[in-house]
Design a protein around this motif. Structure first.
Motif, PDB file in Angstrom:
ATOM      1  N   SER A  89       0.763  -1.329  -0.140  1.00  0.00           N
ATOM      2  CA  SER A  89      -0.034   0.041  -0.118  1.00  0.00           C
ATOM      3  C   SER A  89       0.952   1.396  -0.151  1.00  0.00           C
ATOM      4  CB  SER A  89      -1.156  -0.006   1.257  1.00  0.00           C
ATOM      5  OG  SER A  89      -1.710  -1.160   1.265  1.00  0.00           O
ATOM      6  N   VAL A  90       2.112   1.268   1.033  1.00  0.00           N
ATOM      7  CA  VAL A  90       2.963   2.385   0.881  1.00  0.00           C
ATOM      8  C   VAL A  90       3.661   2.533  -0.437  1.00  0.00           C
ATOM      9  CG1 VAL A  90       4.663   3.523   2.159  1.00  0.00           C
ATOM     10  CG2 VAL A  90       2.967   2.486   3.513  1.00  0.00           C
ATOM     11  N   ILE A  91       4.361   1.596  -0.782  1.00  0.00           N
ATOM     12  CA  ILE A  91       5.151   1.583  -1.966  1.00  0.00           C
ATOM     13  C   ILE A  91       4.244   1.844  -3.299  1.00  0.00           C
ATOM     14  CG2 ILE A  91       6.518   0.230  -3.545  1.00  0.00           C
ATOM     15  CD1 ILE A  91       7.280  -1.387  -0.835  1.00  0.00           C
ATOM     16  N   ASP A  92       2.985   1.480  -3.410  1.00  0.00           N
ATOM     17  CA  ASP A  92       2.011   1.730  -4.509  1.00  0.00           C
ATOM     18  C   ASP A  92       1.606   3.417  -4.373  1.00  0.00           C
ATOM     19  OD1 ASP A  92       2.531  -0.785  -5.172  1.00  0.00           O
ATOM     20  OD2 ASP A  92       0.267  -1.196  -5.247  1.00  0.00           O
ATOM     21  N   THR A  93       1.171   3.701  -3.248  1.00  0.00           N
ATOM     22  CA  THR A  93       1.050   5.094  -3.261  1.00  0.00           C
ATOM     23  C   THR A  93       1.904   6.036  -3.531  1.00  0.00           C
ATOM     24  OG1 THR A  93      -0.630   4.357  -1.312  1.00  0.00           O
ATOM     25  CG2 THR A  93       0.050   6.938  -1.462  1.00  0.00           C
ATOM     26  N   CYS A  94       3.259   5.671  -3.099  1.00  0.00           N
ATOM     27  CA  CYS A  94       4.480   6.433  -3.381  1.00  0.00           C
ATOM     28  C   CYS A  94       4.651   6.509  -4.962  1.00  0.00           C
ATOM     29  CB  CYS A  94       5.514   5.855  -2.650  1.00  0.00           C
ATOM     30  SG  CYS A  94       7.241   7.193  -2.473  1.00  0.00           S
ATOM     31  N   LYS A  95       4.490   5.390  -5.469  1.00  0.00           N
ATOM     32  CA  LYS A  95       4.494   5.502  -7.037  1.00  0.00           C
ATOM     33  C   LYS A  95       3.596   6.275  -7.750  1.00  0.00           C
ATOM     34  CE  LYS A  95       5.991   0.329  -7.284  1.00  0.00           C
ATOM     35  NZ  LYS A  95       5.279  -0.921  -7.674  1.00  0.00           N
ATOM     36  N   ALA A  96       2.475   6.280  -7.140  1.00  0.00           N
ATOM     37  CA  ALA A  96       1.465   7.395  -7.895  1.00  0.00           C
ATOM     38  C   ALA A  96       1.812   8.723  -7.557  1.00  0.00           C
ATOM     39  CB  ALA A  96       0.102   6.842  -7.299  1.00  0.00           C
ATOM     40  N   ALA A  97       2.460   8.932  -6.272  1.00  0.00           N
ATOM     41  CA  ALA A  97       2.640  10.343  -5.855  1.00  0.00           C
ATOM     42  C   ALA A  97       3.793  10.875  -6.900  1.00  0.00           C
ATOM     43  CB  ALA A  97       3.178  10.482  -4.261  1.00  0.00           C
ATOM     44  N   ASN A  98       4.704   9.795  -7.196  1.00  0.00           N
ATOM     45  CA  ASN A  98       5.953  10.366  -7.782  1.00  0.00           C
ATOM     46  C   ASN A  98       5.619  10.695  -9.388  1.00  0.00           C
ATOM     47  OD1 ASN A  98       8.570  10.747  -8.987  1.00  0.00           O
ATOM     48  ND2 ASN A  98       9.152   8.456  -8.541  1.00  0.00           N
ATOM     49  N   LEU A  99       4.796   9.573  -9.877  1.00  0.00           N
ATOM     50  CA  LEU A  99       4.040   9.840 -11.181  1.00  0.00           C
ATOM     51  C   LEU A  99       3.405  11.087 -11.496  1.00  0.00           C
ATOM     52  CD1 LEU A  99       3.502   8.598 -14.138  1.00  0.00           C
ATOM     53  CD2 LEU A  99       1.530   7.540 -12.886  1.00  0.00           C
ATOM     54  N   ALA A 108       3.194  13.866  -9.484  1.00  0.00           N
ATOM     55  CA  ALA A 108       3.947  15.135  -9.254  1.00  0.00           C
ATOM     56  C   ALA A 108       4.939  15.307 -10.570  1.00  0.00           C
ATOM     57  CB  ALA A 108       4.759  14.966  -8.129  1.00  0.00           C
ATOM     58  N   SER A 109       5.281  14.367 -11.279  1.00  0.00           N
ATOM     59  CA  SER A 109       6.254  14.532 -12.333  1.00  0.00           C
ATOM     60  C   SER A 109       5.159  14.850 -13.743  1.00  0.00           C
ATOM     61  CB  SER A 109       6.973  13.221 -12.472  1.00  0.00           C
ATOM     62  OG  SER A 109       7.889  13.127 -11.427  1.00  0.00           O
ATOM     63  N   HIS A 110       3.979  14.557 -13.433  1.00  0.00           N
ATOM     64  CA  HIS A 110       3.138  15.167 -14.686  1.00  0.00           C
ATOM     65  C   HIS A 110       2.013  15.797 -14.257  1.00  0.00           C
ATOM     66  CE1 HIS A 110       5.169  11.186 -16.134  1.00  0.00           C
ATOM     67  NE2 HIS A 110       4.959  11.937 -17.287  1.00  0.00           N
ATOM     68  N   PRO A 111       2.150  17.211 -13.615  1.00  0.00           N
ATOM     69  CA  PRO A 111       1.299  17.838 -12.812  1.00  0.00           C
ATOM     70  C   PRO A 111       0.007  18.197 -13.868  1.00  0.00           C
ATOM     71  CG  PRO A 111       2.898  19.265 -13.413  1.00  0.00           C
ATOM     72  CD  PRO A 111       3.630  17.804 -13.770  1.00  0.00           C
ATOM     73  N   THR A 150       9.897  12.174 -17.248  1.00  0.00           N
ATOM     74  CA  THR A 150      10.809  11.608 -16.309  1.00  0.00           C
ATOM     75  C   THR A 150      10.558  11.574 -14.822  1.00  0.00           C
ATOM     76  OG1 THR A 150      12.601  11.828 -17.861  1.00  0.00           O
ATOM     77  CG2 THR A 150      13.466  11.313 -15.574  1.00  0.00           C
ATOM     78  N   LEU A 151      10.299  10.376 -14.204  1.00  0.00           N
ATOM     79  CA  LEU A 151      10.113  10.496 -12.904  1.00  0.00           C
ATOM     80  C   LEU A 151      11.372  10.819 -11.988  1.00  0.00           C
ATOM     81  CD1 LEU A 151       7.723   9.207 -14.146  1.00  0.00           C
ATOM     82  CD2 LEU A 151       7.304   8.031 -11.978  1.00  0.00           C
ATOM     83  N   LYS A 152      11.253  10.973 -10.341  1.00  0.00           N
ATOM     84  CA  LYS A 152      12.347  11.376  -9.643  1.00  0.00           C
ATOM     85  C   LYS A 152      12.477   9.873  -9.103  1.00  0.00           C
ATOM     86  CE  LYS A 152      11.963  15.885  -9.867  1.00  0.00           C
ATOM     87  NZ  LYS A 152      12.833  16.505 -10.637  1.00  0.00           N
ATOM     88  N   PRO A 153      13.878   9.616  -8.719  1.00  0.00           N
ATOM     89  CA  PRO A 153      14.192   8.337  -8.049  1.00  0.00           C
ATOM     90  C   PRO A 153      13.334   8.032  -7.088  1.00  0.00           C
ATOM     91  CG  PRO A 153      16.233   9.710  -8.547  1.00  0.00           C
ATOM     92  CD  PRO A 153      14.851  10.392  -8.807  1.00  0.00           C
ATOM     93  N   LEU A 154      13.110   6.703  -6.814  1.00  0.00           N
ATOM     94  CA  LEU A 154      12.309   6.140  -5.864  1.00  0.00           C
ATOM     95  C   LEU A 154      13.044   4.867  -5.075  1.00  0.00           C
ATOM     96  CD1 LEU A 154       8.410   5.590  -5.898  1.00  0.00           C
ATOM     97  CD2 LEU A 154      10.045   4.015  -4.454  1.00  0.00           C
ATOM     98  N   ILE A 155      13.110   5.078  -3.797  1.00  0.00           N
ATOM     99  CA  ILE A 155      13.914   4.036  -3.042  1.00  0.00           C
ATOM    100  C   ILE A 155      12.577   3.164  -2.201  1.00  0.00           C
ATOM    101  CG2 ILE A 155      15.548   3.245  -1.323  1.00  0.00           C
ATOM    102  CD1 ILE A 155      17.354   5.500  -2.280  1.00  0.00           C
ATOM    103  N   ALA A 156      12.575   1.933  -2.472  1.00  0.00           N
ATOM    104  CA  ALA A 156      11.324   1.120  -1.454  1.00  0.00           C
ATOM    105  C   ALA A 156      11.904   0.572  -0.662  1.00  0.00           C
ATOM    106  CB  ALA A 156      10.717   0.594  -2.779  1.00  0.00           C
TER     107      ALA A 156
END
Length: 382
Positions: A140-150, A152-155, A176-182
């Motif tokens: 849940s956390v990792i998927d939410t973070c993926k969506a937030a990154n996506l 935020a990179s496509h406002p 291009t998305l920002k780096p994400l560490i899970a």
């Protein structure tokens, strides 16, 4: 929980199970071959594409150095409210502080996220111009973070732009998305390696998601010590995630009042792993005629004696073996035990139909009537 001997037996069976990958199942490999299935022959091709993974006890303490190496100046750390008080998050934040990394914490991730909770996390990400994202938690956390990154990179993107069809538009990710560490704290979803983010789409009461390599984490830091901080039911449910994927989505998405054991959340919840496992006996009984040998092998791995079992009985044997396994793990007694009745079956079937990304992987084709019968057969397990 299952006894130590049962766990050891399961691991030993897996170690000696025949490999079914395209390379090793050929008849020329090691002088043998996989048992042949009776119908639906398929040509296979595969590609290995996943995040970089660092595995080892205590490796979470290294994340501050990783962020330093990335030149991170403003990091978004995402987690949920329960985990925010537990050792995995504390270890990560201590590492960031030790290495002088500036960060902000978003701890409002919803266990079993929805489009609404995704949008809240996206809004947070858009406000702060983060240059790196860190997710500490389960799927849940990792998927939410993926969506937030996506997003935020496509406002300028609409929320449904990247959501899988037919619910969303399924547009390709071009920016291009920002780096994400899970940093996963459970062991079931494998979200730290995939380009998939799953959520409940509330208007249809069904799970859907976003699938793109672009949202795959840059690095997955897998620290087995984190499992020790998880409640037993959370650990068990996360492991069930491997069993069988599409019918589970409406079970989780249509939850009414059920409160899952081991989860401190304020909303009704059927965890994804639990929603997966409740239909597994019926599902494998349904798919068994397509390849009885593999179903019998699965039953043997789970502890069944299959020496005198006929191929025609493969489905029943695997189903009964699964039921015993789930009974020993004290899993809820079917869909009825989590608040569903036969009156809910049409809605459950309707919620399964859009899940072609996973239901099409079934070795046996199925109709809406088949799905209805499977849900009915899953109302009670024991």
């Amino acid at each position: 929980m299952a006894g130590r001997q049962r766990v050891v037996h399961l691991l030993q069976q897996l170690e000696h199970a025949a490999c079914r990958c395209p390379a090793h199942s050929n008849t020329f490999h090691q002088g043998g071959g996989a048992a042949s299935c009776t119908v639906r022959k398929t040509e296979y091709a595969f590609e290995m594409a996943s995040s970089n993974i660092r595995y080892g006890g205590g490796v979470s303490q290294e994340i501050g150095m990783d962020l330093q190496n990335l030149g991170a100046r403003n990091v978004c750390v995402m987690t949920d409210q329960n985990l925010s008080r537990l050792p995995p998050v504390k270890i990560v934040l201590e590492s960031l502080l030790k290495n002088g990394v500036k960060f902000k914490v978003y701890d409002n991730v919803r266990v079993e996220p929805t489009d609404t909770s995704f949008k809240d996390a996206i809004s947070f990400a858009k406000k702060h111009s983060f240059d790196v994202f860190v997710a500490v938690g389960g799927g849940s956390v990792i998927d939410t973070c993926k969506a937030a990154n996506l997003y935020a990179s496509h406002p300028d993107a609409d929320f449904l732009d990247f959501v899988n069809a037919p619910i969303g538009k399924g547009k390709p990710v071009t920016g291009t998305l920002k780096p994400l560490i899970a940093v996963p704290t459970t062991a079931g979803t494998g979200s730290e390696t995939t380009g998939v983010a799953i959520f409940d789409y509330e208007p249809l009461k069904a799970k859907t998601g976003i699938a793109s390599r672009a949202i795959r984490p840059t690095l997955g830091i897998v620290d087995p010590m984190h499992t020790l901080s998880m409640p037993p039911r959370v650990a068990a449910n996360s492991g069930f995630d491997v069993l069988c994927h599409g019918m589970s989505y409406p079970i989780a998405g249509n939850v009414k009042t059920h409160s899952a054991k081991g989860y401190s959340v304020e909303h009704p919840l059927v965890p994804h792993g639990l929603s997966v496992v409740l239909t597994s006996p019926a599902v494998f009984n349904f798919t068994a005629p397509m390849c009885p040998e593999r179903h019998l092998e699965a039953a043997e791995i789970l502890g069944a004696d299959i020496r005198q079992v006929k191929r025609a009985d493969a489905g029943a044997v695997l189903s009964d073996t699964l039921r015993q396994f789930l009974f020993e793990l004290q899993v809820e007694d079917g869909l009825a035990a989590v608040g569903y009745s036969n009156e809910d079956i049409p809605a459950l079937v309707k919620g399964t139909i859009p899940q072609e990304r996973v239901t099409k992987l079934s070795p046996r084709s199925h109709s809406e009537d088949d799905l209805a019968e499977l849900f009915e057969a899953s109302m009670k397990l024991y």
